[in-house]
Write a protein that holds these residues in place. Structure first.
Motif, PDB file in Angstrom:
ATOM      1  N   ASP A 113       3.142  -7.085  -1.114  1.00 50.43           N
ATOM      2  CA  ASP A 113       2.968  -6.238   0.002  1.00 50.43           C
ATOM      3  C   ASP A 113       2.113  -6.745   1.157  1.00 50.43           C
ATOM      4  N   ASP A 129      11.064  -4.679   3.503  1.00 43.75           N
ATOM      5  CA  ASP A 129       9.569  -4.578   3.143  1.00 43.75           C
ATOM      6  C   ASP A 129       9.161  -3.052   2.931  1.00 43.75           C
ATOM      7  N   PRO A 130       9.448  -1.997   3.652  1.00 51.14           N
ATOM      8  CA  PRO A 130       9.104  -0.779   3.193  1.00 51.14           C
ATOM      9  C   PRO A 130      10.028  -0.187   2.180  1.00 51.14           C
ATOM     10  N   ASP A 188       8.999  -1.267  -0.964  1.00 49.70           N
ATOM     11  CA  ASP A 188       7.458  -0.511  -1.356  1.00 49.70           C
ATOM     12  C   ASP A 188       8.050   0.846  -2.106  1.00 49.70           C
ATOM     13  N   LYS A 189       8.838   1.421  -1.520  1.00 47.89           N
ATOM     14  CA  LYS A 189       9.509   2.800  -1.844  1.00 47.89           C
ATOM     15  C   LYS A 189      10.179   2.289  -3.351  1.00 47.89           C
ATOM     16  N   ARG A 246      10.344  12.873   2.088  1.00 38.91           N
ATOM     17  CA  ARG A 246       9.670  12.135   3.192  1.00 38.91           C
ATOM     18  C   ARG A 246      10.285  10.743   3.319  1.00 38.91           C
ATOM     19  N   ARG A 258      15.386   5.604  10.428  1.00 39.85           N
ATOM     20  CA  ARG A 258      15.371   4.293  10.557  1.00 39.85           C
ATOM     21  C   ARG A 258      16.884   3.904  10.851  1.00 39.85           C
ATOM     22  N   ALA A 284       7.402  -0.964   9.929  1.00 38.83           N
ATOM     23  CA  ALA A 284       6.380   0.052   9.344  1.00 38.83           C
ATOM     24  C   ALA A 284       5.154   0.033  10.219  1.00 38.83           C
ATOM     25  N   GLY A 304       2.165   4.382   8.151  1.00 37.64           N
ATOM     26  CA  GLY A 304       2.866   4.075   6.926  1.00 37.64           C
ATOM     27  C   GLY A 304       2.315   3.121   6.291  1.00 37.64           C
ATOM     28  N   LYS A 305       1.608   2.080   6.744  1.00 35.62           N
ATOM     29  CA  LYS A 305       1.118   0.900   5.869  1.00 35.62           C
ATOM     30  C   LYS A 305      -0.274   1.730   5.129  1.00 35.62           C
ATOM     31  N   LYS A 310      -0.768   4.689   4.349  1.00 34.10           N
ATOM     32  CA  LYS A 310      -0.188   5.656   3.217  1.00 34.10           C
ATOM     33  C   LYS A 310       0.285   4.734   1.873  1.00 34.10           C
ATOM     34  N   THR A 311       0.839   3.740   2.438  1.00 34.99           N
ATOM     35  CA  THR A 311       1.282   2.989   1.082  1.00 34.99           C
ATOM     36  C   THR A 311       0.262   2.311   0.164  1.00 34.99           C
ATOM     37  N   TYR A 348       6.210   9.278  12.244  1.00 32.48           N
ATOM     38  CA  TYR A 348       7.407   8.684  12.515  1.00 32.48           C
ATOM     39  C   TYR A 348       8.492   9.544  13.344  1.00 32.48           C
TER      40      TYR A 348
HETATM   41  O1  LIG Z   1       6.060   3.862   6.711  1.00 33.11           O
HETATM   42  P1  LIG Z   1       7.105   3.427   5.580  1.00 33.11           P
HETATM   43  O2  LIG Z   1       7.060   4.487   4.630  1.00 33.11           O
HETATM   44  O3  LIG Z   1       8.344   2.995   5.764  1.00 33.11           O
HETATM   45  O4  LIG Z   1       6.654   2.373   4.784  1.00 33.11           O
HETATM   46  C1  LIG Z   1       5.320   1.491   5.037  1.00 33.11           C
HETATM   47  C2  LIG Z   1       5.543   0.233   4.213  1.00 33.11           C
HETATM   48  O5  LIG Z   1       5.433   0.496   2.926  1.00 33.11           O
HETATM   49  C3  LIG Z   1       4.174  -0.802   4.430  1.00 33.11           C
HETATM   50  O6  LIG Z   1       4.310  -2.008   3.911  1.00 33.11           O
END
Ligand SMILES: O=P(O)(O)OC[C@H](O)CO
Length: 190
Positions: free
Chosen positions: A62, A83-84, A87-88, A115, A123, A135, A139-140, A142-143, A178
């Motif tokens: 990531d 990318d996001p 991660d999820k 969430r 999105r 992202a 959000g980053k 948080k990840t 967001y």
């Molecule tokens: O903000 P999110 O939840 O869409 O995710 C952020 C990403 O995981 C950052 O790499």
């Protein structure tokens, strides 16, 4: 137009393929459930260690994908999407496995998944309007905290649960950011 099949996007996709391996290592413990590392005073198995290592390697992609994409100037809309999303997939796969292991209450996963549905929905609405929501820094952050907290849970170390609480709060807060930023997109949609 840059191709979507570039190294950063393949790195992002690799997280989706590593997620089932994390689940397998954490939950299919028949042959992996070899003696606890009592000598180290840790209540973990070799399965946990392998799962933790794979999870961390997957999580590191990531950092690498975004860095390479920006450095080489090959940021694509597909990358902003995958990318996001990957991660999820990785995070939720690990979280559900931890619930199965009895290390995490299900409600925490429900909050995080809810969430993520809301942010992914936002999105989609934005995409229909021709807007790509990449992202955010919230959000980053948080990840990153989620990954640290989940790693602590996989390795079953002290303070893993408070770390997960912090991750949960950041998850809800970043989701609210967001929503606040995208509110006009929601109310202006036909
Ligand atoms: O903000 P999110 O939840 O869409 O995710 C952020 C990403 O995981 C950052 O790499």
């Amino acid at each position: 137009m840059p191709s979507s099949l570039n190294v950063p996007n393949l790195l992002s996709l690799s997280r989706i393929f590593l997620a089932p391996l994390v689940v397998f290592l954490l939950t299919v413990r028949i042959d992996l459930d070899i003696p606890y590392l009592v000598n180290l005073g840790l209540n973990i198995t070799y399965g946990d260690i392998f799962a933790g290592v794979v999870f961390i390697i997957a999580a590191l992609t990531d950092t690498a994908d975004g860095y390479i994409a920006r450095k080489k100037g090959i940021v694509t809309n597909f990358g902003k999407f995958i990318d996001p999303l990957s991660d999820k997939v990785l995070v939720v796969a690990a979280l559900i496995s931890l619930v199965e292991l009895g290390r995490l209450p299900a409600w925490m996963v429900v909050v995080i998944v809810s969430r993520d549905f809301v942010v992914s929905g936002l999105r989609m609405v934005a995409a229909v309007e021709g807007v790509v929501i990449a992202a955010s820094w919230a959000g980053k952050a948080k990840t990153v905290v989620q990954i640290v907290a989940i790693s602590m849970m996989i390795f079953n170390v002290p303070l893993a649960f408070p770390a997960m609480w912090l991750a949960l709060l950041l998850t809800v807060w970043s989701g609210a950011v967001y929503l606040a930023n995208g509110w006009e997109l929601i109310v202006d949609t036909d």
